[in-house]
Structure formats: C-alpha cells, structure tokens
Design a protein around this motif. Structure first.
Motif, PDB file in Angstrom:
ATOM      1  N   ILE A 102       3.265  -9.781  -0.341  1.00 46.02           N
ATOM      2  CA  ILE A 102       4.084 -10.325   0.750  1.00 46.02           C
ATOM      3  C   ILE A 102       5.289 -11.038   0.169  1.00 46.02           C
ATOM      4  O   ILE A 102       5.146 -11.975  -0.630  1.00 46.02           O
ATOM      5  N   ALA A 103       6.473 -10.589   0.552  1.00 46.04           N
ATOM      6  CA  ALA A 103       7.706 -11.234   0.103  1.00 46.04           C
ATOM      7  C   ALA A 103       8.095 -12.321   1.094  1.00 46.04           C
ATOM      8  O   ALA A 103       8.120 -12.087   2.310  1.00 46.04           O
ATOM      9  N   LEU A 104       8.414 -13.496   0.566  1.00 44.27           N
ATOM     10  CA  LEU A 104       8.895 -14.610   1.385  1.00 44.27           C
ATOM     11  C   LEU A 104      10.294 -14.971   0.912  1.00 44.27           C
ATOM     12  O   LEU A 104      10.487 -15.402  -0.238  1.00 44.27           O
ATOM     13  N   GLU A 105      11.268 -14.768   1.777  1.00 47.18           N
ATOM     14  CA  GLU A 105      12.634 -15.165   1.449  1.00 47.18           C
ATOM     15  C   GLU A 105      12.815 -16.634   1.806  1.00 47.18           C
ATOM     16  O   GLU A 105      12.388 -17.084   2.873  1.00 47.18           O
ATOM     17  N   LEU A 106      13.481 -17.387   0.910  1.00 49.71           N
ATOM     18  CA  LEU A 106      13.597 -18.823   1.063  1.00 49.71           C
ATOM     19  C   LEU A 106      15.059 -19.241   1.144  1.00 49.71           C
ATOM     20  O   LEU A 106      15.930 -18.657   0.491  1.00 49.71           O
ATOM     21  N   ASP A 161       5.054 -27.776  -9.014  1.00 51.35           N
ATOM     22  CA  ASP A 161       3.839 -27.496  -8.242  1.00 51.35           C
ATOM     23  C   ASP A 161       4.203 -27.006  -6.852  1.00 51.35           C
ATOM     24  O   ASP A 161       4.920 -27.696  -6.110  1.00 51.35           O
ATOM     25  N   CYS A 162       3.747 -25.829  -6.520  1.00 50.34           N
ATOM     26  CA  CYS A 162       4.094 -25.199  -5.249  1.00 50.34           C
ATOM     27  C   CYS A 162       2.825 -24.717  -4.553  1.00 50.34           C
ATOM     28  O   CYS A 162       1.991 -24.033  -5.160  1.00 50.34           O
ATOM     29  N   VAL A 163       2.669 -25.096  -3.302  1.00 51.50           N
ATOM     30  CA  VAL A 163       1.517 -24.675  -2.513  1.00 51.50           C
ATOM     31  C   VAL A 163       2.010 -23.838  -1.338  1.00 51.50           C
ATOM     32  O   VAL A 163       2.788 -24.310  -0.503  1.00 51.50           O
ATOM     33  N   ILE A 164       1.589 -22.586  -1.275  1.00 51.90           N
ATOM     34  CA  ILE A 164       1.944 -21.679  -0.175  1.00 51.90           C
ATOM     35  C   ILE A 164       0.706 -21.500   0.700  1.00 51.90           C
ATOM     36  O   ILE A 164      -0.349 -21.106   0.208  1.00 51.90           O
ATOM     37  N   SER A 165       0.865 -21.787   1.980  1.00 46.94           N
ATOM     38  CA  SER A 165      -0.292 -21.650   2.872  1.00 46.94           C
ATOM     39  C   SER A 165       0.101 -20.988   4.186  1.00 46.94           C
ATOM     40  O   SER A 165       1.257 -21.061   4.624  1.00 46.94           O
ATOM     41  N   ASN A 166      -0.873 -20.315   4.786  1.00 45.63           N
ATOM     42  CA  ASN A 166      -0.720 -19.679   6.095  1.00 45.63           C
ATOM     43  C   ASN A 166      -2.091 -19.752   6.772  1.00 45.63           C
ATOM     44  O   ASN A 166      -3.008 -19.006   6.410  1.00 45.63           O
ATOM     45  N   LYS A 167      -2.225 -20.667   7.721  1.00 41.30           N
ATOM     46  CA  LYS A 167      -3.524 -20.890   8.358  1.00 41.30           C
ATOM     47  C   LYS A 167      -3.995 -19.677   9.156  1.00 41.30           C
ATOM     48  O   LYS A 167      -5.186 -19.355   9.170  1.00 41.30           O
ATOM     49  N   LYS A 168      -3.068 -18.986   9.806  1.00 39.15           N
ATOM     50  CA  LYS A 168      -3.445 -17.824  10.605  1.00 39.15           C
ATOM     51  C   LYS A 168      -4.018 -16.702   9.746  1.00 39.15           C
ATOM     52  O   LYS A 168      -4.965 -16.014  10.147  1.00 39.15           O
ATOM     53  N   LEU A 169      -3.431 -16.520   8.578  1.00 43.04           N
ATOM     54  CA  LEU A 169      -3.883 -15.447   7.688  1.00 43.04           C
ATOM     55  C   LEU A 169      -4.885 -15.954   6.648  1.00 43.04           C
ATOM     56  O   LEU A 169      -5.329 -15.179   5.795  1.00 43.04           O
ATOM     57  N   LYS A 170      -5.201 -17.246   6.720  1.00 45.53           N
ATOM     58  CA  LYS A 170      -6.159 -17.884   5.805  1.00 45.53           C
ATOM     59  C   LYS A 170      -5.738 -17.678   4.352  1.00 45.53           C
ATOM     60  O   LYS A 170      -6.508 -17.273   3.479  1.00 45.53           O
ATOM     61  N   ILE A 171      -4.452 -18.001   4.110  1.00 48.79           N
ATOM     62  CA  ILE A 171      -3.885 -17.867   2.769  1.00 48.79           C
ATOM     63  C   ILE A 171      -3.589 -19.252   2.207  1.00 48.79           C
ATOM     64  O   ILE A 171      -3.035 -20.112   2.900  1.00 48.79           O
ATOM     65  N   GLU A 172      -3.946 -19.467   0.970  1.00 46.70           N
ATOM     66  CA  GLU A 172      -3.493 -20.646   0.227  1.00 46.70           C
ATOM     67  C   GLU A 172      -3.386 -20.261  -1.240  1.00 46.70           C
ATOM     68  O   GLU A 172      -4.357 -19.793  -1.842  1.00 46.70           O
ATOM     69  N   ASP A 181       4.855 -18.850  10.184  1.00 44.49           N
ATOM     70  CA  ASP A 181       3.454 -19.204   9.933  1.00 44.49           C
ATOM     71  C   ASP A 181       3.208 -19.710   8.511  1.00 44.49           C
ATOM     72  O   ASP A 181       2.126 -20.208   8.209  1.00 44.49           O
ATOM     73  N   PHE A 182       4.219 -19.583   7.652  1.00 40.43           N
ATOM     74  CA  PHE A 182       4.048 -19.999   6.263  1.00 40.43           C
ATOM     75  C   PHE A 182       4.551 -21.425   6.049  1.00 40.43           C
ATOM     76  O   PHE A 182       5.584 -21.834   6.601  1.00 40.43           O
ATOM     77  N   ASP A 183       3.817 -22.155   5.252  1.00 35.79           N
ATOM     78  CA  ASP A 183       4.206 -23.507   4.870  1.00 35.79           C
ATOM     79  C   ASP A 183       4.256 -23.573   3.344  1.00 35.79           C
ATOM     80  O   ASP A 183       3.305 -23.155   2.675  1.00 35.79           O
ATOM     81  N   ILE A 184       5.380 -24.057   2.811  1.00 37.16           N
ATOM     82  CA  ILE A 184       5.508 -24.177   1.360  1.00 37.16           C
ATOM     83  C   ILE A 184       5.880 -25.610   1.015  1.00 37.16           C
ATOM     84  O   ILE A 184       6.931 -26.113   1.425  1.00 37.16           O
ATOM     85  N   SER A 185       5.029 -26.275   0.270  1.00 39.94           N
ATOM     86  CA  SER A 185       5.308 -27.632  -0.187  1.00 39.94           C
ATOM     87  C   SER A 185       5.522 -27.620  -1.693  1.00 39.94           C
ATOM     88  O   SER A 185       4.898 -26.843  -2.419  1.00 39.94           O
ATOM     89  N   VAL A 186       6.424 -28.485  -2.161  1.00 40.79           N
ATOM     90  CA  VAL A 186       6.804 -28.506  -3.570  1.00 40.79           C
ATOM     91  C   VAL A 186       6.730 -29.926  -4.110  1.00 40.79           C
ATOM     92  O   VAL A 186       7.139 -30.877  -3.442  1.00 40.79           O
ATOM     93  N   LYS A 187       6.218 -30.050  -5.312  1.00 39.35           N
ATOM     94  CA  LYS A 187       6.245 -31.305  -6.053  1.00 39.35           C
ATOM     95  C   LYS A 187       6.818 -30.993  -7.423  1.00 39.35           C
ATOM     96  O   LYS A 187       6.332 -30.100  -8.124  1.00 39.35           O
ATOM     97  N   MET A 188       7.882 -31.716  -7.798  1.00 39.61           N
ATOM     98  CA  MET A 188       8.584 -31.375  -9.031  1.00 39.61           C
ATOM     99  C   MET A 188       9.255 -32.606  -9.617  1.00 39.61           C
ATOM    100  O   MET A 188       9.272 -33.687  -9.011  1.00 39.61           O
ATOM    101  N   LYS A 238       9.708 -29.728   1.097  1.00 37.11           N
ATOM    102  CA  LYS A 238       9.319 -28.445   1.682  1.00 37.11           C
ATOM    103  C   LYS A 238      10.380 -27.386   1.402  1.00 37.11           C
ATOM    104  O   LYS A 238      11.563 -27.688   1.234  1.00 37.11           O
ATOM    105  N   ARG A 239       9.933 -26.129   1.381  1.00 35.53           N
ATOM    106  CA  ARG A 239      10.836 -24.984   1.334  1.00 35.53           C
ATOM    107  C   ARG A 239      10.813 -24.297   2.690  1.00 35.53           C
ATOM    108  O   ARG A 239       9.765 -24.204   3.342  1.00 35.53           O
ATOM    109  N   ASN A 240      11.975 -23.799   3.112  1.00 36.89           N
ATOM    110  CA  ASN A 240      12.100 -23.126   4.394  1.00 36.89           C
ATOM    111  C   ASN A 240      12.034 -21.613   4.208  1.00 36.89           C
ATOM    112  O   ASN A 240      12.848 -21.030   3.487  1.00 36.89           O
ATOM    113  N   VAL A 241      11.056 -20.983   4.847  1.00 34.86           N
ATOM    114  CA  VAL A 241      10.898 -19.528   4.763  1.00 34.86           C
ATOM    115  C   VAL A 241      11.753 -18.881   5.842  1.00 34.86           C
ATOM    116  O   VAL A 241      11.573 -19.137   7.030  1.00 34.86           O
ATOM    117  N   THR A 242      12.694 -18.038   5.447  1.00 33.68           N
ATOM    118  CA  THR A 242      13.612 -17.413   6.400  1.00 33.68           C
ATOM    119  C   THR A 242      13.186 -16.008   6.804  1.00 33.68           C
ATOM    120  O   THR A 242      13.605 -15.502   7.843  1.00 33.68           O
TER     121      THR A 242
END
Length: 405
Positions: free
Chosen positions: A80-84, A111-122, A35-42, A58-62
């Motif tokens: 919340i820990a997100l392993e990548l 620049d990193c954006v972490i989002s989860n639409k189900k949990l309404k996290i950004e 459910d997590f989406d992580i986009s990166v600009k660097m 993108k980063r892949n959450v494992t």
C-alpha cells in the motif's frame, strides 16, 4: 514494515511517500487515505537554547492505493502506497535535523507509527530508505596524507569519451561529514542530474561531482572546533586546510575518468562551499572553465590585488540575496564583484535577489502568503537554474564556457 521514499525539495529532503507491506492483499476500494494515522517522533532543534531535543507530530496522508513491486497502481495488493504532504515549515517531513554541532544529520531515531483501525494495521518498522535521484550517484573516498574526503559522483548514461563536462558542487557548512547523502540532499544538489539541467550541457549531459569534507571548508587548521582560525576571521590566512586534498580529489577523479572534457570543468558551491569555490579559483587559477559561487563567504578584504588579478581572468557567476543575514553580501560578493568589474573582468556576472521565496506556487506561510525562505538560501535559485541575465540562464552560460588551452 514500510519503505520510505525521500525526494529533494528546495529546502532539502522530504519523505513524500511510504510503501507499507501488509499480510494480506487489500482491494483499492477498501483503502482510504483518511483512515490512516501516522505519528512521528524524531530529533529536532530548540533554537532558543540551541540544543537538540525530541519532537513529536503527525504526517498528513494525501492519497492511498495498492501498488505492485514496481510501484504501479493496481486493483489489489499487499503493498500500500501512502502519499504524504511535505512543506518547508514541517520538520516531521524532513528526515534530517540540524544538530547542535552545526551540521545536518539523519534523525536517529525517526520513530514512525502507521496505523489504520478499519484495516487493523499497525506498523512501526522502517525498511529501506529510497532516494530516487541520490541513489543514482556512486559513493567514494579520496585521501591525501591524513585527510580523507568523501564524495558522490554521477556519470550520465550518454557520457562520451573526452566529451563530457563536469559540474562540481561544494556544500555549505551544514552538509559536512562522512555521508555524501547529506551533501546531496541537504541542498537540492540532486537537481543537477535532472533533465532540466542536463539538457543544457549537450547530448552527453554533465558529470556531477560532489566532494564532502569531514569538517568545514573554512577551516585553516585541523581543529574542527577552532573557529577563531576559520578563514572568515580577520587575522587568519584565507587558504583552506582542505585545499590540496580537494584538488587531489578533483584532479584524480577527472584524470581517471576517460569521459571528462578537461576543458569544461565547472566549480561552485554555497556559503562555506562558496568560500571554497573562491579559494580554489585563487589557488588553481588555470584549472576551471567557469565558477558559480553562491552566498560566498570569502572576505573581500582578503582579496589583494594579486588575487584580484587571478579572478579577473576567470569566468564567474555570483549569486546572493540582499536579505542574507548569515553572510553579509556587502562584505563579500557585492564588493568583490564591483572590484572585478572595475578591474576589467570580461566575463563576471551577478544575480542579486531581493529575498529567497517559493517560486513554484506550491507553498504558503500560515497567513496564506508566498512562503519566504531564509535569505541565506539563495542556492535555491542557482540549483533550479533561475538565475538569468539577458534571457540566458546560469546553466546555459556555464555550459558554453570552455577553458582556453
């Protein structure tokens, strides 16, 4: 806000985990990695044009799970820990980028954006950068005249007065600057403080000292951009501009540290630092107990008979790879090693690998074959203690060397 955890890998640093702080505690059953989406600009490198540019990916959450303040898994938390996933070919997992100035730098911005639409996290705000091994080093500076060198130093918990050996690592060209974390993480130098290495140096373990030059060890004058006068060039003297400043740093550090065993000081480094290792052996032939130059770039043609005689008396373990296209082993390590053996050097060794590839079994290329690193990166084998001769590893050998009084 989220903290980033930076671990060491064969190819350098990687952001392997983030710990996200949210407003309200969330139960483990409601947290799914997918459910997590992580986009990166660097910052990155356009290798065709050799200029820096911004890259996006993108980063892949494992794995994803709630943790407490100590990082332990719990049933419910607002942390919340997100392993990548990390991979040597994934630039977005690496917080460093190789700049057009030929050195590694922290990507600013990362620049990193972490989002989860189900949990309404950004979340877009990075908090702390946590480097579990590098953070165990103390950071310092050493000056001689107008030259100031930075350094990082690790003193093992069981160090004893007058009994603890010192491992010195001299970084390559890409790890210069004024931030020792670049020198610690650009290559897998922090691995030297792990139990896998420390256990070979007896009950005290070993001090690890990592000097850093603001320029390049190969410089023979104060002009960083004057590559025509680098020690690797044909007509240039082989002595580094930083020779006395580096010795001053090392000698002052060991003399001010009562734990140091003055008869067990070991020096090594890769590429640019491999050159500097050879330079220090020649300029201070009676100081070090052993040396471990890796893919060193000290031209053999600049080693005259007087220098060769100095090197013959010393304990040296060379490492290089046959497919190194950055430093030709035939013009440096191979020729020097053969001359030393012919001259009667009694304790000189050479690990000469066909290539540099992943030996962990974890990383594949896009075809599914074993991942091949740049052939210049033979320091991977040294820093992970994979160089062996007659079933004796390079670290076992080094730990047994002692300077004769």
């Amino acid at each position: 806000m989220f903290d980033v955890y930076i671990n060491d890998y064969d190819w350098g640093p990687g952001i392997s985990k983030v710990v996200l702080t949210v407003d309200e505690a969330i139960s483990a059953e409601n947290i799914q990695a997918s459910d997590f989406d992580i986009s990166v600009k660097m910052q990155g490198m356009d290798w065709k044009k050799f200029v820096n540019k911004m890259i996006e990916g993108k980063r892949n959450v494992t794995a994803a799970y709630p943790v407490n303040q100590e990082g332990e898994k719990v049933d419910k938390s607002n942390l919340i820990a997100l392993e990548l996933s990390v991979h040597p070919a994934d630039p977005f997992s690496n917080p460093f980028f190789y700049s057009s100035e030929m050195v590694n730098k922290w990507s600013v911005p990362y620049d990193c954006v972490i989002s989860n639409k189900k949990l309404k996290i950004e979340s877009t705000t990075i908090g702390k950068k946590i480097c579990p091994l590098a953070d165990q080093f103390e950071i310092g500076k050493s000056s001689l005249g107008e030259i100031t060198l930075s350094y990082a130093a690790y003193n093992p918990p069981k160090a004893e007065k007058g009994k603890t050996p010192v491992i010195i690592w001299l970084h390559g060209m890409g790890e210069g600057g004024t931030d020792p974390y670049i020198a610690l993480l650009g290559n897998r130098v922090v691995n030297l403080i792990t139990e896998n290495i420390q256990k070979h140096f007896g009950p005290t373990g070993a001090i690890v000292l990592v000097p850093q030059t603001p320029g390049f060890w190969l410089m023979t004058n104060s002009n960083k951009n004057d590559m025509k006068n680098w020690a690797s060039n044909f007509r240039t003297p082989a002595v580094s501009f930083y020779t006395k400043a580096l010795f001053n740093l090392i000698d002052n550090y060991v003399k001010s540290n009562p734990n140091v065993d003055m008869n067990r000081i070991y020096v090594g480094g890769c590429s640019n630092g491999g050159y500097m290792t050879m330079n220090m052996l020649i300029e201070y032939p009676d100081y070090f107990a052993a040396a471990y130059p890796v893919c060193e770039v000290y031209p053999d043609r600049k080693i005259d008979e007087k220098k060769l005689e100095k090197l013959c008396r010393q304990n040296i373990w060379f490492t290089h790879a046959k497919n190194d296209r950055t430093v030709n082993p035939k013009k440096c390590t191979v020729k020097t090693f053969k001359r030393l053996k012919k001259a009667g050097a009694k304790n000189v060794h050479f690990s000469f690998f066909d290539d540099v590839h992943d030996t962990s079994g974890l990383y594949k290329d896009f075809k599914g074959d074993c991942f091949q690193y740049n052939g210049h990166w033979s320091w991977i084998y040294t820093l992970t203690n994979q160089c062996k001769e007659n079933d004796v590893s390079i670290m076992e050998w080094m730990a047994s060397q002692k300077k004769e009084n």
